[in-house]
Design a protein around this motif. Structure first.
Motif, PDB file in Angstrom:
ATOM      1  N   THR A  96     -10.088   5.256   0.191  1.00  0.00           N
ATOM      2  CA  THR A  96     -11.056   6.357   0.155  1.00  0.00           C
ATOM      3  C   THR A  96     -11.904   6.388   1.424  1.00  0.00           C
TER       4      THR A  96
ATOM      5  N   ARG B   2     -19.439   1.770  -7.906  1.00  0.00           N
ATOM      6  CA  ARG B   2     -18.203   2.209  -7.246  1.00  0.00           C
ATOM      7  C   ARG B   2     -18.327   2.364  -5.742  1.00  0.00           C
TER       8      ARG B   2
ATOM      9  N   GLU C 132       0.863  -1.198   0.000  1.00  0.00           N
ATOM     10  CA  GLU C 132       0.000   0.000   0.000  1.00  0.00           C
ATOM     11  C   GLU C 132       0.893   1.240   0.000  1.00  0.00           C
TER      12      GLU C 132
HETATM   13  C1  LIG Z   1     -15.865  12.249  -2.629  1.00  0.00           C
HETATM   14  C2  LIG Z   1     -16.421  10.880  -2.705  1.00  0.00           C
HETATM   15  C3  LIG Z   1     -17.627  10.599  -2.112  1.00  0.00           C
HETATM   16  C4  LIG Z   1     -18.136   9.306  -2.123  1.00  0.00           C
HETATM   17  N1  LIG Z   1     -19.284   9.033  -1.446  1.00  0.00           N
HETATM   18  C5  LIG Z   1     -19.568   7.740  -1.160  1.00  0.00           C
HETATM   19  C6  LIG Z   1     -20.541   7.416  -0.183  1.00  0.00           C
HETATM   20  O1  LIG Z   1     -21.174   8.298   0.379  1.00  0.00           O
HETATM   21  N2  LIG Z   1     -20.735   6.099   0.107  1.00  0.00           N
HETATM   22  C7  LIG Z   1     -20.045   5.112  -0.535  1.00  0.00           C
HETATM   23  O2  LIG Z   1     -20.244   3.940  -0.204  1.00  0.00           O
HETATM   24  N3  LIG Z   1     -19.137   5.387  -1.483  1.00  0.00           N
HETATM   25  C8  LIG Z   1     -18.859   6.675  -1.792  1.00  0.00           C
HETATM   26  N4  LIG Z   1     -17.887   6.980  -2.696  1.00  0.00           N
HETATM   27  C9  LIG Z   1     -17.283   5.915  -3.524  1.00  0.00           C
HETATM   28  C10 LIG Z   1     -16.292   5.052  -2.798  1.00  0.00           C
HETATM   29  O3  LIG Z   1     -15.794   5.684  -1.642  1.00  0.00           O
HETATM   30  C11 LIG Z   1     -15.084   4.654  -3.680  1.00  0.00           C
HETATM   31  O4  LIG Z   1     -15.460   4.428  -5.003  1.00  0.00           O
HETATM   32  C12 LIG Z   1     -14.448   3.389  -3.124  1.00  0.00           C
HETATM   33  O5  LIG Z   1     -14.063   3.634  -1.792  1.00  0.00           O
HETATM   34  C13 LIG Z   1     -13.279   2.949  -3.978  1.00  0.00           C
HETATM   35  O6  LIG Z   1     -12.694   1.815  -3.382  1.00  0.00           O
HETATM   36  P1  LIG Z   1     -11.413   1.135  -4.055  1.00  0.00           P
HETATM   37  O7  LIG Z   1     -10.991   0.037  -3.164  1.00  0.00           O
HETATM   38  O8  LIG Z   1     -11.670   0.847  -5.482  1.00  0.00           O
HETATM   39  O9  LIG Z   1     -10.308   2.294  -4.059  1.00  0.00           O
HETATM   40  P2  LIG Z   1      -9.654   3.058  -2.835  1.00  0.00           P
HETATM   41  O10 LIG Z   1     -10.466   2.940  -1.604  1.00  0.00           O
HETATM   42  O11 LIG Z   1      -9.343   4.418  -3.341  1.00  0.00           O
HETATM   43  O12 LIG Z   1      -8.323   2.245  -2.575  1.00  0.00           O
HETATM   44  C14 LIG Z   1      -7.226   2.240  -3.454  1.00  0.00           C
HETATM   45  C15 LIG Z   1      -5.980   2.008  -2.581  1.00  0.00           C
HETATM   46  O13 LIG Z   1      -4.893   1.665  -3.412  1.00  0.00           O
HETATM   47  C16 LIG Z   1      -3.750   2.417  -3.010  1.00  0.00           C
HETATM   48  N5  LIG Z   1      -2.926   2.489  -4.229  1.00  0.00           N
HETATM   49  C17 LIG Z   1      -3.231   3.094  -5.399  1.00  0.00           C
HETATM   50  N6  LIG Z   1      -2.261   2.868  -6.293  1.00  0.00           N
HETATM   51  C18 LIG Z   1      -1.329   2.096  -5.664  1.00  0.00           C
HETATM   52  C19 LIG Z   1      -0.097   1.519  -6.081  1.00  0.00           C
HETATM   53  N7  LIG Z   1       0.385   1.697  -7.333  1.00  0.00           N
HETATM   54  N8  LIG Z   1       0.613   0.778  -5.192  1.00  0.00           N
HETATM   55  C20 LIG Z   1       0.153   0.608  -3.915  1.00  0.00           C
HETATM   56  N9  LIG Z   1      -1.015   1.133  -3.477  1.00  0.00           N
HETATM   57  C21 LIG Z   1      -1.746   1.853  -4.353  1.00  0.00           C
HETATM   58  C22 LIG Z   1      -4.319   3.740  -2.537  1.00  0.00           C
HETATM   59  O14 LIG Z   1      -3.418   4.419  -1.699  1.00  0.00           O
HETATM   60  C23 LIG Z   1      -5.586   3.273  -1.814  1.00  0.00           C
HETATM   61  O15 LIG Z   1      -5.315   2.928  -0.488  1.00  0.00           O
HETATM   62  C24 LIG Z   1     -17.401   8.281  -2.771  1.00  0.00           C
HETATM   63  C25 LIG Z   1     -16.187   8.568  -3.400  1.00  0.00           C
HETATM   64  C26 LIG Z   1     -15.682   9.841  -3.354  1.00  0.00           C
HETATM   65  C27 LIG Z   1     -14.345  10.117  -3.978  1.00  0.00           C
END
Ligand SMILES: Cc1cc2nc3c(=O)[nH]c(=O)nc-3n(C[C@H](O)[C@H](O)[C@H](O)COP(=O)(O)OP(=O)(O)OC[C@H]3O[C@@H](n4cnc5c(N)ncnc54)[C@H](O)[C@@H]3O)c2cc1C
Length: 422
Positions: A89, A375, A81
């Motif tokens: 997020t 998402r 990470e």
């Molecule tokens: C402003 C906003 C409001 C939202 N509102 C809501 C809501 O109210 N309720 C809801 O359920 N969802 C909501 N969402 C959507 C949701 O939060 C996200 O879409 C979701 O959390 C994405 O999860 P993920 O695991 O795909 O990515 P993330 O949770 O972003 O995780 C990606 C991880 O990978 C790590 N990473 C990235 N690249 C690398 C790399 N090359 N090497 C090592 N580590 C890396 C990052 O540091 C991060 O920890 C919202 C999103 C946003 C941005």
């Protein structure tokens, strides 16, 4: 008669008194056990090698759930990470109101993500929504969660599942080996080779998929990101929402574009503080990105699949949220028709034509509108858990996630508390 005190007892008394004194003055000093080269293995080494079954890249919303599941299913698992904590997020982005675990009066996503959310709320003395009630607005059943506690619990559950965590590191190159993959990662003062059988790409933007040359999809114009903060009234984690500032054009592609999004967001927040003359009481460390890259998977979920609640033959999780596309002027969520509950197929987690790699999270193979609903966090956690099972079983059997029997994936998911569509 009191016995004469030894100098050691005197010292202990003095220390206890100092703590009581500082506590009385409103300052308590807590400490951990000492961390040094003896407790952090190989601290002086620059070159490290790990041999694991499953490597999870990105410990965010989907990633830590994937890793805990793979670990609990018996796979030797590691997370790399690039940030300082788990949760992505949900924690670092400050979007700590995960949803939606329920649809139309019943819970549809449970498992490890729900276990963490529930435990975080209970430990924080918070309130869980009543899923038996269909809310007037979809967001009423999102769960107010203390982002700080959530990150601590996620780390604890990884440790309990035997998952090793490497923070501040990211992959620089990936090559095929007889056993699976050799992933070369860098961090400050660290170069690490991870030999693994399976990779779970949970980077949000399918960054490992891109390194391997598989196709990714992205729109010319993306939804704005948001920078979360609080002004005026102090932040009460797990109780109130943070303020959100749209960062238009926010792009999570690389360190330069993320730097630009963060600095743009912070500059606007500083201007607001000056304008409103209010105290800045909370600021997240980085922008939350709503949209970036999606994979082109074996299956692509269309908005029609999503809104019609299509039950895919290889469904591994439910998903539930309105179609929720943010634009320059805001968002008008389009709720799903009554009774419809979308599903996510295993094929949407597998980059087309790939072997030994699976993704989970917002990069799921889907068109833009379907992705605007898929998402959200509960759905990402559902995908993460399924990816963890598929990767762990594939590693144990020397196959690839798509070759693992669906019945076996469902069996392990059920054992670990997940709800299976169909
Ligand atoms: C402003 C906003 C409001 C939202 N509102 C809501 C809501 O109210 N309720 C809801 O359920 N969802 C909501 N969402 C959507 C949701 O939060 C996200 O879409 C979701 O959390 C994405 O999860 P993920 O695991 O795909 O990515 P993330 O949770 O972003 O995780 C990606 C991880 O990978 C790590 N990473 C990235 N690249 C690398 C790399 N090359 N090497 C090592 N580590 C890396 C990052 O540091 C991060 O920890 C919202 C999103 C946003 C941005």
């Amino acid at each position: 008669m009191s016995s004469p005190k030894s100098s050691e007892t005197d010292r202990r008394d003095f220390l206890q008194q100092s703590v009581i004194g500082t506590a009385a003055a409103g300052l308590t000093i807590a400490s951990t056990s000492h961390v040094n080269a003896e407790t952090v293995a190989d601290a002086a080494k620059v070159e490290i090698t790990n041999d694991v079954d499953v490597l999870v890249v990105g410990g965010g919303t989907a990633g830590h759930v994937a890793a805990i599941q793979a670990g609990r299913a018996g796979a030797k698992t590691m997370i790399v990470e690039r940030n300082a904590q788990l949760g992505g997020t949900t924690t670092t982005g400050g979007v700590s109101f995960p949803g939606l675990f329920d649809a139309w009066g019943k819970q549809v996503i449970a498992g490890i993500g729900w276990e963490l959310v529930k435990e975080a709320v209970e430990l924080d003395g918070g309130t869980l929504p009543n899923f038996a009630k269909v809310p007037q607005k979809h967001f009423h059943n999102q769960v107010f969660t203390n982002q700080f506690l959530y990150a601590l619990l996620a780390e604890e559950k990884c440790a309990q599942a035997g998952v090793e965590i490497a923070y501040y590191e990211f992959p620089q190159s990936v090559s095929k080996t007889e056993r699976g993959w050799a992933v070369d990662c860098v961090g400050f003062g660290t170069r690490r080779r991870v030999n693994c059988k399976q990779i779970i790409d949970c980077t949000g933007g399918a960054e490992v998929v891109e390194m391997l040359g598989f196709a990714r999809l992205r729109e010319e114009e993306r939804q704005p990101g948001s920078y979360l903060f609080r002004m005026g009234q102090g932040h009460q984690p797990g109780r109130i929402r943070l303020h959100r500032l749209y960062v238009h054009g926010a792009d999570s592609t690389n360190s330069r574009t993320v730097t630009l999004a963060n600095m743009t967001g912070r500059k606007s927040i500083l201007a607001r503080v000056r304008e409103k003359k209010q105290r800045l009481t909370h600021l997240q460390p980085e922008t939350g990105f709503r949209e970036s890259y999606r994979i082109q998977g074996e299956t692509l979920i269309t908005v029609n699949d999503y809104t019609s609640g299509r039950v895919f033959d290889d469904a591994i999780s439910f998903a539930f949220y309105p179609v929720d596309l943010h634009t320059k002027t805001g968002v008008r969520p389009k709720p799903l028709k009554r009774g419809k509950v979308p599903t996510i197929p295993l094929g949407a987690l597998i980059p087309k034509g790939s072997r030994n790699i699976i993704v989970a999270g917002r990069c799921v193979s889907s068109d833009r509108l379907a992705n605007s609903g898929l998402r959200v966090q509960a759905s990402c956690m559902g995908m993460g858990q399924a990816a963890g099972v598929a990767a762990a079983l594939a590693a144990a059997r020397g196959s690839t996630p798509l070759e693992v029997s669906l019945a076996d994936i469902h069996g392990v998911l059920k054992e670990h508390g997940q709800i299976i569509p169909g």
